[in-house]
Motif scaffolding. Structure first.
Motif, PDB file in Angstrom:
ATOM      1  N   LEU A  34     -11.392   4.771   0.890  1.00 38.37           N
ATOM      2  CA  LEU A  34     -10.965   3.402   0.592  1.00 38.37           C
ATOM      3  C   LEU A  34     -12.120   2.508   0.152  1.00 38.37           C
ATOM      4  O   LEU A  34     -13.235   2.608   0.671  1.00 38.37           O
ATOM      5  CB  LEU A  34     -10.303   2.781   1.834  1.00 38.37           C
ATOM      6  CG  LEU A  34      -9.097   3.526   2.410  1.00 38.37           C
ATOM      7  CD1 LEU A  34      -8.649   2.890   3.724  1.00 38.37           C
ATOM      8  CD2 LEU A  34      -7.940   3.549   1.413  1.00 38.37           C
TER       9      LEU A  34
ATOM     10  N   LEU B 191       2.117   1.862  -3.402  1.00 37.84           N
ATOM     11  CA  LEU B 191       1.069   2.452  -4.249  1.00 37.84           C
ATOM     12  C   LEU B 191       0.929   3.945  -3.958  1.00 37.84           C
ATOM     13  O   LEU B 191       0.830   4.764  -4.865  1.00 37.84           O
ATOM     14  CB  LEU B 191      -0.267   1.724  -4.006  1.00 37.84           C
ATOM     15  CG  LEU B 191      -1.510   2.278  -4.730  1.00 37.84           C
ATOM     16  CD1 LEU B 191      -1.344   2.181  -6.255  1.00 37.84           C
ATOM     17  CD2 LEU B 191      -2.773   1.522  -4.302  1.00 37.84           C
ATOM     18  N   ASN B 192       0.948   4.299  -2.674  1.00 34.61           N
ATOM     19  CA  ASN B 192       0.710   5.697  -2.273  1.00 34.61           C
ATOM     20  C   ASN B 192       1.930   6.600  -2.463  1.00 34.61           C
ATOM     21  O   ASN B 192       1.796   7.819  -2.518  1.00 34.61           O
ATOM     22  CB  ASN B 192       0.273   5.763  -0.804  1.00 34.61           C
ATOM     23  CG  ASN B 192      -1.146   5.261  -0.598  1.00 34.61           C
ATOM     24  OD1 ASN B 192      -1.896   5.113  -1.559  1.00 34.61           O
ATOM     25  ND2 ASN B 192      -1.510   5.011   0.653  1.00 34.61           N
TER      26      ASN B 192
ATOM     27  N   ARG C 282       0.837  -1.206   0.000  1.00 32.40           N
ATOM     28  CA  ARG C 282       0.000   0.000   0.000  1.00 32.40           C
ATOM     29  C   ARG C 282       0.871   1.255   0.000  1.00 32.40           C
ATOM     30  O   ARG C 282       0.573   2.241  -0.658  1.00 32.40           O
ATOM     31  CB  ARG C 282      -0.891   0.033   1.246  1.00 32.40           C
ATOM     32  CG  ARG C 282      -1.831  -1.138   1.353  1.00 32.40           C
ATOM     33  CD  ARG C 282      -2.646  -1.044   2.652  1.00 32.40           C
ATOM     34  NE  ARG C 282      -3.020  -2.354   3.128  1.00 32.40           N
ATOM     35  CZ  ARG C 282      -3.962  -3.116   2.580  1.00 32.40           C
ATOM     36  NH1 ARG C 282      -4.630  -2.674   1.547  1.00 32.40           N
ATOM     37  NH2 ARG C 282      -4.244  -4.302   3.070  1.00 32.40           N
TER      38      ARG C 282
ATOM     39  N   ALA D 118      -3.470   0.483   6.529  1.00 30.62           N
ATOM     40  CA  ALA D 118      -4.110   0.764   5.237  1.00 30.62           C
ATOM     41  C   ALA D 118      -3.294   1.743   4.398  1.00 30.62           C
ATOM     42  O   ALA D 118      -3.673   2.056   3.272  1.00 30.62           O
ATOM     43  CB  ALA D 118      -5.524   1.308   5.463  1.00 30.62           C
TER      44      ALA D 118
ATOM     45  N   LEU E  81      -5.104   0.465  12.348  1.00 36.03           N
ATOM     46  CA  LEU E  81      -5.663  -0.104  11.116  1.00 36.03           C
ATOM     47  C   LEU E  81      -5.463   0.858   9.942  1.00 36.03           C
ATOM     48  O   LEU E  81      -5.135   0.444   8.830  1.00 36.03           O
ATOM     49  CB  LEU E  81      -7.160  -0.409  11.292  1.00 36.03           C
ATOM     50  CG  LEU E  81      -7.527  -1.518  12.288  1.00 36.03           C
ATOM     51  CD1 LEU E  81      -9.040  -1.544  12.522  1.00 36.03           C
ATOM     52  CD2 LEU E  81      -7.056  -2.883  11.784  1.00 36.03           C
TER      53      LEU E  81
ATOM     54  N   HIS F 143      -2.079  10.648   1.037  1.00 34.83           N
ATOM     55  CA  HIS F 143      -3.324   9.996   1.445  1.00 34.83           C
ATOM     56  C   HIS F 143      -3.440  10.072   2.961  1.00 34.83           C
ATOM     57  O   HIS F 143      -2.646   9.453   3.679  1.00 34.83           O
ATOM     58  CB  HIS F 143      -3.349   8.542   0.970  1.00 34.83           C
ATOM     59  CG  HIS F 143      -3.293   8.444  -0.526  1.00 34.83           C
ATOM     60  ND1 HIS F 143      -2.130   8.623  -1.232  1.00 34.83           N
ATOM     61  CD2 HIS F 143      -4.266   8.228  -1.450  1.00 34.83           C
ATOM     62  CE1 HIS F 143      -2.388   8.503  -2.528  1.00 34.83           C
ATOM     63  NE2 HIS F 143      -3.672   8.270  -2.689  1.00 34.83           N
TER      64      HIS F 143
ATOM     65  N   HIS G  63      -7.274   1.798  -4.064  1.00 33.31           N
ATOM     66  CA  HIS G  63      -6.912   1.922  -2.656  1.00 33.31           C
ATOM     67  C   HIS G  63      -7.921   1.154  -1.814  1.00 33.31           C
ATOM     68  O   HIS G  63      -9.087   1.524  -1.746  1.00 33.31           O
ATOM     69  CB  HIS G  63      -6.868   3.399  -2.241  1.00 33.31           C
ATOM     70  CG  HIS G  63      -5.833   4.165  -3.004  1.00 33.31           C
ATOM     71  ND1 HIS G  63      -6.042   4.569  -4.312  1.00 33.31           N
ATOM     72  CD2 HIS G  63      -4.583   4.560  -2.676  1.00 33.31           C
ATOM     73  CE1 HIS G  63      -4.955   5.196  -4.742  1.00 33.31           C
ATOM     74  NE2 HIS G  63      -4.056   5.209  -3.779  1.00 33.31           N
ATOM     75  N   THR G  64      -7.451   0.080  -1.231  1.00 33.45           N
ATOM     76  CA  THR G  64      -8.347  -0.853  -0.543  1.00 33.45           C
ATOM     77  C   THR G  64      -7.907  -1.053   0.909  1.00 33.45           C
ATOM     78  O   THR G  64      -6.782  -0.740   1.287  1.00 33.45           O
ATOM     79  CB  THR G  64      -8.283  -2.250  -1.199  1.00 33.45           C
ATOM     80  OG1 THR G  64      -6.927  -2.719  -1.136  1.00 33.45           O
ATOM     81  CG2 THR G  64      -8.741  -2.204  -2.643  1.00 33.45           C
ATOM     82  N   TYR G  65      -8.810  -1.611   1.715  1.00 29.38           N
ATOM     83  CA  TYR G  65      -8.418  -2.174   3.003  1.00 29.38           C
ATOM     84  C   TYR G  65      -9.397  -3.278   3.363  1.00 29.38           C
ATOM     85  O   TYR G  65     -10.578  -3.203   3.020  1.00 29.38           O
ATOM     86  CB  TYR G  65      -8.352  -1.135   4.128  1.00 29.38           C
ATOM     87  CG  TYR G  65      -7.599  -1.688   5.320  1.00 29.38           C
ATOM     88  CD1 TYR G  65      -6.254  -1.997   5.217  1.00 29.38           C
ATOM     89  CD2 TYR G  65      -8.251  -1.954   6.526  1.00 29.38           C
ATOM     90  CE1 TYR G  65      -5.549  -2.544   6.284  1.00 29.38           C
ATOM     91  CE2 TYR G  65      -7.559  -2.492   7.597  1.00 29.38           C
ATOM     92  CZ  TYR G  65      -6.215  -2.784   7.468  1.00 29.38           C
ATOM     93  OH  TYR G  65      -5.519  -3.332   8.523  1.00 29.38           O
ATOM     94  N   ARG G  66      -8.883  -4.291   4.031  1.00 35.91           N
ATOM     95  CA  ARG G  66      -9.695  -5.459   4.355  1.00 35.91           C
ATOM     96  C   ARG G  66      -9.735  -5.638   5.864  1.00 35.91           C
ATOM     97  O   ARG G  66      -8.690  -5.698   6.517  1.00 35.91           O
ATOM     98  CB  ARG G  66      -9.070  -6.697   3.708  1.00 35.91           C
ATOM     99  CG  ARG G  66     -10.045  -7.845   3.454  1.00 35.91           C
ATOM    100  CD  ARG G  66      -9.359  -8.950   2.661  1.00 35.91           C
ATOM    101  NE  ARG G  66      -8.325  -9.554   3.486  1.00 35.91           N
ATOM    102  CZ  ARG G  66      -8.535 -10.593   4.296  1.00 35.91           C
ATOM    103  NH1 ARG G  66      -9.726 -11.140   4.387  1.00 35.91           N
ATOM    104  NH2 ARG G  66      -7.558 -11.070   5.013  1.00 35.91           N
ATOM    105  N   LEU G  67     -10.930  -5.635   6.407  1.00 39.73           N
ATOM    106  CA  LEU G  67     -11.114  -5.913   7.836  1.00 39.73           C
ATOM    107  C   LEU G  67     -11.546  -7.360   7.981  1.00 39.73           C
ATOM    108  O   LEU G  67     -12.460  -7.808   7.287  1.00 39.73           O
ATOM    109  CB  LEU G  67     -12.197  -5.000   8.416  1.00 39.73           C
ATOM    110  CG  LEU G  67     -11.890  -3.498   8.420  1.00 39.73           C
ATOM    111  CD1 LEU G  67     -13.160  -2.695   8.697  1.00 39.73           C
ATOM    112  CD2 LEU G  67     -10.824  -3.175   9.454  1.00 39.73           C
TER     113      LEU G  67
END
Lengths: 203, 203
Positions: free
Chosen positions: B100, A22-23, A19, A98, A94, A57, B57-61
């Protein structure tokens, strides 16, 4: 979907490093702490605006988006204040995972609570920013009229009046809002982020 | 720092729309729900991998990053399950505000709990993805051996065995992991996101 496929996919989940790539900037928490009226919120809003303009971001956690949502079932007892900061710290963690440069603007009066959040994060991911301002100056500003209410006894356990504020011992950054202008304070933090390579110095 | 300056800065905080512009895709929650072993986690990991590869731009919980952190003070009583999903919903809402595309992979067995999360978000920001799989097939897969333990009475209140699972009434997307391959299921969701313009169809 065989179990072995399952395992392969799980091992290849998207990482914080991917991430960050990417950012094109690092992620960290900018943890603002200080008395009510010291300028935490103003400073964090101005800083985020500037960072966003530079293509960073970001996300900002404050009373407005936390107290009425995630933490709406908490009050202001010492236990609830601690749980309030614990949850904010976990969410900030978190958000850093992210890939976001995450700003938090809470009085967070207890040193132990702040240190617990620091312990959640990897090294160099927790930047404590002490927004320094004397109680007298904060009380003179009193932008929300809260000190007046606290002095009148209408608000109990108000930090600085009848509840403690514990200054940071070793904050990464200190800004003194009685001496430095808003623009200067923002620049001090931007300079720190560039010097320590959280963000590209050429931005 | 005058009070008027303070007010000006507060009004110009960074908005969700500005973050969406920076990211060049919309933000939303992809809320996976289904029985243990249905494939929620596998599918969400694979989907996130694919979205990230496309510059989203993602995030997974999931249980790994939530149950041991933010929700470590919760158990598995109906009240705690509800509070678990409530907090996850609030965090997902913050992540969507942060711009996100947020994936959540939790059994989330109660319809009311899921609908409460939907209500937190703006219209079209909550996409319920039902990961459909019969109890029989989930129990045959049993990747973590949890069904075996539940049948032996070693785990109480296990969803599908001695605790209810309430199927979504109107999920935005349904994938049937007994019929569709992992690759097919990922593609169904990607196609939906492109068709509804959450992400650019030309990616």
């Amino acid at each position: 979907m065989s179990q072995s496929t399952n395992i392969v996919w799980h091992e290849s989940h998207v990482t914080k490093e991917e991430r960050v790539n990417l950012n094109q900037h690092k992620s960290a928490v900018l943890w603002f702490t200080g008395l009510s009226g010291s300028g935490k919120s103003t400073l964090s809003v101005a800083l985020e605006k500037e960072l966003h303009a530079q293509g960073i971001h970001t996300y900002r956690l404050d009373g407005d988006n936390v107290r009425h949502g995630l933490n709406k079932n908490l009050g202001f007892s010492p236990e609830d204040r601690t749980e309030n900061i614990r949850r904010i710290g976990e969410v900030a963690n978190l958000m850093v995972d992210a890939g976001l440069l995450t700003l938090t603007a809470f009085i967070s009066p207890y040193r132990t609570d702040r240190d617990n959040v620091r312990a959640l994060l990897d090294e160099n991911e927790f930047l404590e920013i002490y927004v320094k301002c004397s109680l007298e100056a904060c009380e003179n500003r009193d932008p929300k009229g809260l000190y007046k209410k606290a002095r009148a006894g209408e608000i109990k356990s108000f930090t600085g009046i009848d509840a403690p504020y514990e200054e940071p011992n070793h904050p990464e950054i200190t800004v003194d809002t009685e001496i430095q202008s808003l623009e200067e304070s923002v620049q001090v933090i931007i300079n720190y982020l560039k010097e320590k390579q959280y963000i590209d110095a050429r931005r």
